[in-house]
Design an enzyme around this catalytic site. Structure first.
Site, PDB file in Angstrom:
ATOM      1  N   ASP A 118       0.865  -1.193   0.000  1.00 31.03           N
ATOM      2  CA  ASP A 118       0.000   0.000   0.000  1.00 31.03           C
ATOM      3  C   ASP A 118       0.898   1.239   0.000  1.00 31.03           C
ATOM      4  O   ASP A 118       1.353   1.700  -1.044  1.00 31.03           O
ATOM      5  CB  ASP A 118      -0.928  -0.088   1.208  1.00 31.03           C
ATOM      6  CG  ASP A 118      -1.993   0.998   1.234  1.00 31.03           C
ATOM      7  OD1 ASP A 118      -1.898   1.950   0.450  1.00 31.03           O
ATOM      8  OD2 ASP A 118      -2.919   0.916   2.060  1.00 31.03           O
ATOM      9  N   THR A 121       5.356   1.395   3.482  1.00 27.25           N
ATOM     10  CA  THR A 121       6.034   1.658   4.754  1.00 27.25           C
ATOM     11  C   THR A 121       6.474   0.366   5.436  1.00 27.25           C
ATOM     12  O   THR A 121       7.610   0.256   5.910  1.00 27.25           O
ATOM     13  CB  THR A 121       5.098   2.454   5.690  1.00 27.25           C
ATOM     14  OG1 THR A 121       4.594   3.582   4.974  1.00 27.25           O
ATOM     15  CG2 THR A 121       5.818   2.916   6.930  1.00 27.25           C
TER      16      THR A 121
END
Lengths: 211, 211
Positions: A118, A121
């Site tokens: 996504d 991170t």
């Protein structure tokens, strides 16, 4: 409203199946690291398709990472501003430096598996911290040269095409050590293991255009 | 020939779903331990159904255990004699005593999750060794009293009705700290994550009597 995309178990199974050939050819992993909880299911399925006749299963080691959105630091910054809200990755499980779990990675071809890329991170954190700890383990054991040959690759079911907050190491994508079974827009992906009503979930998935 | 039983992903999903109510009522787990690779999928699904509104997810820690059949020690004992062939459990991943992973279990209600209870050897090993190591961690930290309150429970998708080589601790079954979603005969269970052709797998599953 964000578009919801419903993925069935059998679709997940087939995404792993069709990616296995490329993973075997390009990454040739000796070991998988499943990022829990999302990476558990694809890693387990992938293991079946990476098994070669006469060879043992590729071992899976699990780590646990949680991503929290930290609140914006000042009241003047609206909470919808993504640059001001930081993201914090916390470890819920990690590999053990002392009991040779981390040393098992030295010089290996390690495939990190998660469900979705996504904001990137979590993946950045996983690759960076594993790399750092494998180097530390190699140094501890006087195996720096071997440690330098450790290669990480990444497999996810879905990569979201969006601005990424995290970065993967230079060369990883260019050298083909990053594979996403599907690249999608910034949609809401509904994985089957989150479904309360799996029959309804499958019905909604069947109504969508197939990819 | 051993009867093969085909289990679809959606059946696995529903077995977790229907067992969740009992697990929440009786075991009230604070933490799951998934025995990898077989426990990864049920543990991840179960987490969705154990989540209560307003509460965080129940964390999953993964361990890795492999069961090997050791060869019979003398040529005179036929390899089909199960009593003479020993079974060896090896750890491919374990919880870390030093980094507090093991200490996280002290005083907790811990649910151990695997796909199948076959000979019970792996489950006996998991429960016994985790119990021993949690006690050691509690002692190390001077938290023996709290450590004594640690409760282990077990969830498997399928329990095979057969002579078991492994034993669970006294009281675990009687006190209702053991749950199998289904009890089956000594059949060959084909889980979907092992299927090469998932559509054919589902077709074969659909031909079977539903349980």
């Amino acid at each position: 409203m964000v578009e919801k995309v419903y993925i069935t178990y059998n679709q997940v199974h087939k995404l792993c199946q069709e990616s296995a050939a490329r993973i075997l050819n390009d990454f040739k992993p000796n070991l998988m690291i499943a990022i829990g909880g999302g990476g558990y299911v694809p890693a387990r399925i992938l293991r079946s398709f990476l098994k070669r006749p006469g060879s043992p299963n590729i071992p899976i080691q699990a780590i646990g990472l949680s991503l929290y959105e930290s609140l914006p630091t000042s009241a003047s910054s609206p909470s919808s501003a993504p640059e001001t809200a930081g993201t914090i990755v916390t470890r819920t499980q990690w590999l053990d430096l002392s009991s040779l779990e981390m040393a098992n990675l030295i010089g290996k071809r390690v495939l990190i598996v998660d469900e979705v890329d996504d904001t990137r991170t979590t993946l950045e954190y996983a690759v960076r911290e594993l790399q750092k700890d494998v180097e530390a383990a190699a140094e501890q054991q006087g195996r720096q040269e071997e440690g330098g040959r450790t290669k990480f690759s990444v497999f996810v079911l879905h990569n979201k095409e969006k601005v990424k907050r995290g970065r993967l190491p230079d060369g990883m994508v260019q050298e083909g050590r990053y594979a996403a079974a599907r690249t999608v827009g910034d949609v809401w992906i509904c994985y089957p293991w989150e479904a309360t009503d799996i029959d309804e979930h499958d019905r909604l998935a069947a109504q969508q255009p197939q990819t």
